[in-house]
Design an enzyme around this catalytic site. Structure first.
Site, PDB file in Angstrom:
ATOM      1  N   ARG A  38       0.821  -1.220   0.000  1.00 34.87           N
ATOM      2  CA  ARG A  38       0.000   0.000   0.000  1.00 34.87           C
ATOM      3  C   ARG A  38       0.852   1.266   0.000  1.00 34.87           C
ATOM      4  O   ARG A  38       0.434   2.292  -0.525  1.00 34.87           O
ATOM      5  CB  ARG A  38      -0.949  -0.004   1.199  1.00 34.87           C
ATOM      6  CG  ARG A  38      -2.092  -0.968   0.964  1.00 34.87           C
ATOM      7  CD  ARG A  38      -3.113  -0.926   2.062  1.00 34.87           C
ATOM      8  NE  ARG A  38      -4.328  -1.580   1.603  1.00 34.87           N
ATOM      9  CZ  ARG A  38      -5.144  -2.290   2.387  1.00 34.87           C
ATOM     10  NH1 ARG A  38      -4.878  -2.424   3.663  1.00 34.87           N
ATOM     11  NH2 ARG A  38      -6.219  -2.838   1.888  1.00 34.87           N
ATOM     12  N   LYS A 211     -19.622 -13.564   2.684  1.00 30.03           N
ATOM     13  CA  LYS A 211     -20.896 -12.959   3.077  1.00 30.03           C
ATOM     14  C   LYS A 211     -21.708 -12.495   1.881  1.00 30.03           C
ATOM     15  O   LYS A 211     -21.416 -11.467   1.277  1.00 30.03           O
ATOM     16  CB  LYS A 211     -20.621 -11.760   3.993  1.00 30.03           C
ATOM     17  CG  LYS A 211     -20.748 -12.105   5.473  1.00 30.03           C
ATOM     18  CD  LYS A 211     -20.462 -10.913   6.325  1.00 30.03           C
ATOM     19  CE  LYS A 211     -21.740 -10.221   6.773  1.00 30.03           C
ATOM     20  NZ  LYS A 211     -21.425  -9.031   7.593  1.00 30.03           N
ATOM     21  N   GLY A 358      -9.819  -7.838  -0.866  1.00 27.76           N
ATOM     22  CA  GLY A 358      -8.571  -8.092  -0.167  1.00 27.76           C
ATOM     23  C   GLY A 358      -8.125  -9.537  -0.268  1.00 27.76           C
ATOM     24  O   GLY A 358      -6.981  -9.831  -0.601  1.00 27.76           O
ATOM     25  N   GLY A 379     -14.047  -3.341  -0.645  1.00 29.77           N
ATOM     26  CA  GLY A 379     -15.403  -2.798  -0.535  1.00 29.77           C
ATOM     27  C   GLY A 379     -15.642  -1.660  -1.518  1.00 29.77           C
ATOM     28  O   GLY A 379     -16.701  -1.575  -2.142  1.00 29.77           O
TER      29      GLY A 379
END
Ligand code: ADP
Ligand code: MG
Length: 425
Positions: A38, A211, A358, A379
């Site tokens: 990152r 999920k 991720g 997300g």
């Protein structure tokens, strides 16, 4: 989206530039940096601003700060130290990288005011402010105004948080005089918008992960765009259960059954569900590959027939989007499908391939250079594809007429190449 002000539309020299990056690096248990990916992704905008003489103030969160004791292990100081090393390698001389342990107050102001052109000040973890009634995460306007009041220009380059409204990305942009997108964010949007605007057909999406409730929105949007949706991972069992198949003890979401059934009935021709399963029983931990899941077993990966079926769709596709592992891939015995698909994608002769998420990004990290685009936001990339308004983008200044460049992406490509040739990995 390209009506937003971009980095090359804004003169930076001699300006106090607050740059929101995503420096939320994974850490080892001893507090050292596990992967500096990152930081590396944030370098093009950082280097661009320093080359133009900005007084550069970096803001980022690191993990979640819930209590005073979290501060010790979640300090951004290690990131500032790593950045100092990398900037020295890139510029072939010492670049002053200061660190402010204060995230607000007179000491922060002092540190910002004393910054010289082409110097960096890394602020301590913005989420230290969460200990004050969640000021950062709840976008407290007093905090946002304080930061905005210290800055001439705000740059949002933290794509991974653009779907969240925090003081350090949304609040500050609302109160500062001028803001723009950073190079990383501009590049992300350009890559993701290929999928929504002009995907070469056949376009397929591969969706997995745990999920389904988080993913129903993006599944619905993708089903409108794609020719096929290949479903694996935990979310597949909710679909299977919704259409009346036995799923044994496998993971599923009761509250999403109705939505899954509705999607399946509307897009039956596009949805490809698993046809065999790697099953296990927690009692014996033996593993069996079966065409149907017996009531007493739990399926934790898709089987070889499904992998072959997915492969055939992948090989005929020209555009591919993948989000979410296809099994419980943290355990090697259930990582076979995820790894096989990653390999097929890496070896694909021609398709434009985008990975979001991720865990999915981690699964293809070995083949990163063979993938067209690996999004830095899980997300955020899903919400972008879903067509949601991302607050971290919508609050950035607009650009009008001749003041706007078409894009700044050539800068991104040139800087990325230069940076990778200089830093020691
Ligand atoms: P991403 O981060 O790529 O968006 P998610 O966070 O949605 O992916 O999902 C990742 C998680 O899903 C992983 O921890 C993985 O173990 C889990 N998972 C995938 N398939 C299964 C399965 N069949 N049973 C249990 N967990 C699963
Ligand atoms: Mg995940």
């Amino acid at each position: 989206m390209l009506t937003k002000k971009k980095l090359c539309d804004v003169p930076l020299s001699n300006k106090k530039v607050f740059l929101r990056c995503d420096l939320n690096v994974p850490l080892n248990s001893d507090g050292s940096i596990l992967s500096s990916g990152r930081i590396i992704s944030s370098l093009p905008t950082i280097v661009y601003a320093l080359e133009r003489g900005a007084k550069l103030v970096l803001l980022s969160h690191l993990g979640r700060v819930k209590q005073e004791s979290d501060k010790k292990r979640l300090s951004l100081r290690v990131v500032a130290d790593d950045l100092r090393v990398k900037l020295k390698q890139i510029f072939e001389k010492d670049v002053p990288v200061h660190f402010s342990p204060f995230t607000s107050g007179p000491k922060l102001k002092e540190a910002v005011e004393s910054l010289q052109n082409s110097e960096v000040l890394v602020l301590e973890n913005t989420r230290f402010e969460d200990l004050n009634n969640k000021a950062e995460s709840k976008n407290n306007s007093v905090l946002a105004k304080e930061w905005a009041g210290l800055a001439d220009i705000f740059i949002n380059d933290a794509f991974g948080t653009t779907h969240r409204a925090h003081a350090s990305n949304v609040g500050i942009a609302e109160f500062v005089n001028q803001s723009c997108l950073g190079l990383l964010v501009e590049h992300e949007i350009q890559q993701l918008s290929v999928l929504t605007n002009s995907p070469k057909k056949p376009f397929i999406a591969i969706m997995g992960g745990a999920k389904i409730s988080d993913k129903l929105g993006v599944l619905e949007r993708l089903l409108k765009l794609v020719d096929r949706l290949l479903v694996g991972g935990g979310i597949a069992y909710t679909f299977l259960k919704a259409i009346g198949q036995e799923i044994g003890k496998s993971l599923y979401d009761k509250n999403s059954l109705e939505s899954a059934a509705k999607l399946y009935s509307e897009y039956r021709d596009k949805i490809v569900l698993p046809v065999d399963f790697v099953c296990t029983s927690s009692a014996t931990s033996s593993i069996e590959v079966l065409d149907t899941i017996p009531p007493h077993l739990d399926s934790l990966d898709i089987g070889p027939k499904t992998i072959a079926l997915f492969e055939s769709h992948i090989l005929s596709a020209k555009t591919i989007f993948w989000n979410g592992p296809l099994g419980y891939y943290e355990k090697p015995e259930f990582a076979v499908a995820t790894e096989s698909v990653a390999k097929v994608l890496a070896d694909h002769p021609s398709a434009y391939i985008v990975i979001g998420g991720g865990d999915s990004a981690a699964a293809v990290s070995k083949f990163a250079d063979k993938i067209s685009h690996i999004s830095t936001g899980g997300g955020a990339s899903l919400e972008y594809l879903e067509g949601k308004l991302l607050p971290g983008l919508s609050t950035v200044s607009e650009c009008f007429g001749e003041e706007c460049s078409r894009d700044c992406l050539q800068e991104w490509y040139n800087l990325k190449k230069h940076i990778l040739s200089k830093i020691v990995l």
